[in-house]
Design a protein around this motif. Structure first.
Motif, PDB file in Angstrom:
ATOM      1  N   GLU A  37     -80.197 -68.845  -9.198  1.00 28.75           N
ATOM      2  CA  GLU A  37     -79.744 -70.234  -9.163  1.00 28.75           C
ATOM      3  C   GLU A  37     -78.229 -70.341  -9.195  1.00 28.75           C
ATOM      4  N   ASP A  38     -77.565 -69.269  -9.535  1.00 26.68           N
ATOM      5  CA  ASP A  38     -76.110 -69.292  -9.541  1.00 26.68           C
ATOM      6  C   ASP A  38     -75.577 -69.044  -8.135  1.00 26.68           C
ATOM      7  N   PRO A  39     -74.374 -69.530  -7.832  1.00 27.19           N
ATOM      8  CA  PRO A  39     -73.837 -69.407  -6.473  1.00 27.19           C
ATOM      9  C   PRO A  39     -73.612 -67.954  -6.051  1.00 27.19           C
ATOM     10  N   TYR A  40     -73.778 -67.725  -4.769  1.00 24.60           N
ATOM     11  CA  TYR A  40     -73.518 -66.414  -4.189  1.00 24.60           C
ATOM     12  C   TYR A  40     -72.175 -66.429  -3.488  1.00 24.60           C
ATOM     13  N   ARG A  41     -71.449 -65.357  -3.605  1.00 32.21           N
ATOM     14  CA  ARG A  41     -70.207 -65.177  -2.847  1.00 32.21           C
ATOM     15  C   ARG A  41     -70.325 -63.859  -2.111  1.00 32.21           C
ATOM     16  N   PHE A  42     -70.101 -63.911  -0.804  1.00 31.85           N
ATOM     17  CA  PHE A  42     -70.282 -62.731   0.051  1.00 31.85           C
ATOM     18  C   PHE A  42     -68.932 -62.198   0.509  1.00 31.85           C
ATOM     19  N   PHE A  43     -68.794 -60.878   0.476  1.00 33.42           N
ATOM     20  CA  PHE A  43     -67.556 -60.237   0.905  1.00 33.42           C
ATOM     21  C   PHE A  43     -67.895 -59.043   1.791  1.00 33.42           C
ATOM     22  N   THR A  44     -67.022 -58.747   2.729  1.00 35.99           N
ATOM     23  CA  THR A  44     -67.129 -57.536   3.530  1.00 35.99           C
ATOM     24  C   THR A  44     -65.841 -56.755   3.355  1.00 35.99           C
ATOM     25  N   TRP A  45     -65.981 -55.549   2.877  1.00 36.21           N
ATOM     26  CA  TRP A  45     -64.809 -54.705   2.653  1.00 36.21           C
ATOM     27  C   TRP A  45     -64.902 -53.481   3.552  1.00 36.21           C
ATOM     28  N   ILE A  94     -55.590 -45.652   0.329  1.00 35.42           N
ATOM     29  CA  ILE A  94     -56.874 -46.239   0.719  1.00 35.42           C
ATOM     30  C   ILE A  94     -56.690 -47.746   0.828  1.00 35.42           C
ATOM     31  N   LEU A  95     -57.002 -48.277   1.988  1.00 35.02           N
ATOM     32  CA  LEU A  95     -56.847 -49.703   2.259  1.00 35.02           C
ATOM     33  C   LEU A  95     -58.216 -50.382   2.243  1.00 35.02           C
ATOM     34  N   ILE A  96     -58.224 -51.611   1.849  1.00 32.77           N
ATOM     35  CA  ILE A  96     -59.416 -52.439   1.988  1.00 32.77           C
ATOM     36  C   ILE A  96     -59.052 -53.595   2.905  1.00 32.77           C
ATOM     37  N   ASN A  97     -59.758 -53.691   4.006  1.00 35.93           N
ATOM     38  CA  ASN A  97     -59.474 -54.682   5.051  1.00 35.93           C
ATOM     39  C   ASN A  97     -58.002 -54.620   5.461  1.00 35.93           C
ATOM     40  N   GLY A  98     -57.463 -53.408   5.520  1.00 33.85           N
ATOM     41  CA  GLY A  98     -56.108 -53.194   5.992  1.00 33.85           C
ATOM     42  C   GLY A  98     -55.031 -53.437   4.964  1.00 33.85           C
ATOM     43  N   HIS A  99     -55.411 -53.707   3.715  1.00 37.07           N
ATOM     44  CA  HIS A  99     -54.416 -54.042   2.702  1.00 37.07           C
ATOM     45  C   HIS A  99     -54.506 -53.127   1.490  1.00 37.07           C
ATOM     46  N   PRO A 101     -52.653 -53.223  -2.549  1.00 35.82           N
ATOM     47  CA  PRO A 101     -53.983 -53.031  -3.119  1.00 35.82           C
ATOM     48  C   PRO A 101     -55.011 -53.956  -2.473  1.00 35.82           C
ATOM     49  N   GLY A 102     -56.249 -53.740  -2.779  1.00 39.19           N
ATOM     50  CA  GLY A 102     -57.342 -54.487  -2.153  1.00 39.19           C
ATOM     51  C   GLY A 102     -57.336 -55.962  -2.523  1.00 39.19           C
ATOM     52  N   PRO A 103     -58.258 -56.699  -1.927  1.00 37.03           N
ATOM     53  CA  PRO A 103     -58.285 -58.154  -2.127  1.00 37.03           C
ATOM     54  C   PRO A 103     -58.694 -58.541  -3.542  1.00 37.03           C
ATOM     55  N   GLU A 104     -58.164 -59.686  -3.990  1.00 40.91           N
ATOM     56  CA  GLU A 104     -58.655 -60.254  -5.237  1.00 40.91           C
ATOM     57  C   GLU A 104     -59.970 -60.965  -4.947  1.00 40.91           C
ATOM     58  N   ILE A 105     -60.822 -60.978  -5.949  1.00 42.20           N
ATOM     59  CA  ILE A 105     -62.073 -61.735  -5.846  1.00 42.20           C
ATOM     60  C   ILE A 105     -61.949 -62.944  -6.758  1.00 42.20           C
ATOM     61  N   ILE A 110     -71.129 -57.684  -2.085  1.00 39.48           N
ATOM     62  CA  ILE A 110     -69.991 -57.032  -1.431  1.00 39.48           C
ATOM     63  C   ILE A 110     -70.516 -55.914  -0.548  1.00 39.48           C
ATOM     64  N   ASN A 111     -70.383 -56.091   0.764  1.00 41.89           N
ATOM     65  CA  ASN A 111     -70.785 -55.067   1.720  1.00 41.89           C
ATOM     66  C   ASN A 111     -69.589 -54.173   1.986  1.00 41.89           C
ATOM     67  N   VAL A 112     -69.705 -52.921   1.589  1.00 39.84           N
ATOM     68  CA  VAL A 112     -68.597 -51.980   1.720  1.00 39.84           C
ATOM     69  C   VAL A 112     -68.893 -51.015   2.863  1.00 39.84           C
ATOM     70  N   PHE A 113     -68.001 -50.965   3.852  1.00 34.74           N
ATOM     71  CA  PHE A 113     -68.097 -50.007   4.950  1.00 34.74           C
ATOM     72  C   PHE A 113     -67.088 -48.903   4.694  1.00 34.74           C
ATOM     73  N   ASN A 114     -67.613 -47.717   4.414  1.00 35.60           N
ATOM     74  CA  ASN A 114     -66.733 -46.586   4.153  1.00 35.60           C
ATOM     75  C   ASN A 114     -66.358 -45.933   5.477  1.00 35.60           C
ATOM     76  N   ASN A 115     -65.147 -46.175   5.946  1.00 35.16           N
ATOM     77  CA  ASN A 115     -64.647 -45.539   7.160  1.00 35.16           C
ATOM     78  C   ASN A 115     -63.739 -44.355   6.847  1.00 35.16           C
ATOM     79  N   LEU A 116     -63.778 -43.886   5.608  1.00 33.52           N
ATOM     80  CA  LEU A 116     -63.071 -42.656   5.272  1.00 33.52           C
ATOM     81  C   LEU A 116     -63.904 -41.472   5.754  1.00 33.52           C
TER      82      LEU A 116
END
Ligand SMILES: *[C@@H]1O[C@H](CO)[C@@H](O)[C@H](O)[C@H]1NC(C)=O
Length: 65
Positions: A5-13, A30-35, A37-41, A51-57
């Motif tokens: 019942e609580d809100p969902y927040r979706f992220f792609t990293w 190590i960058l997250i979405n090209g940045h 440090p990584g993004p604030e949530i 949080i969908n994390v794509f490891n391209n390392l």
């Protein structure tokens, strides 16, 4: 507790290596979405964070909170 019942927040990293200059000197980092440090949530108590994390390392990568 995970409550539907609580809100969902979706992220792609997208995790990649890239150039960083933390002290003004070039390093590989190590960058997250090209940045770095990584993004604030932005969220509030009891939000459900998806949080969908794509490891391209070229190696395994661990994130923990
Ligand atoms: C992640 O970033 C790399 C490098 O920019 C890009 O090639 C790749 O398609 C991206 N993957 C996703 C899932 O966005």
């Amino acid at each position: 507790m995970f409550n539907a019942e609580d809100p969902y927040r979706f992220f792609t990293w997208n995790v990649t290596y890239g150039d960083i200059y933390p002290t003004g000197i070039h390093q590989q980092g190590i960058l997250i979405n090209g940045h770095f440090p990584g993004p604030e949530i932005y969220s509030v108590t009891n939000d459900n964070l998806i949080i969908n994390v794509f490891n391209n390392l070229p190696e395994p990568f661990l994130i923990s909170w």
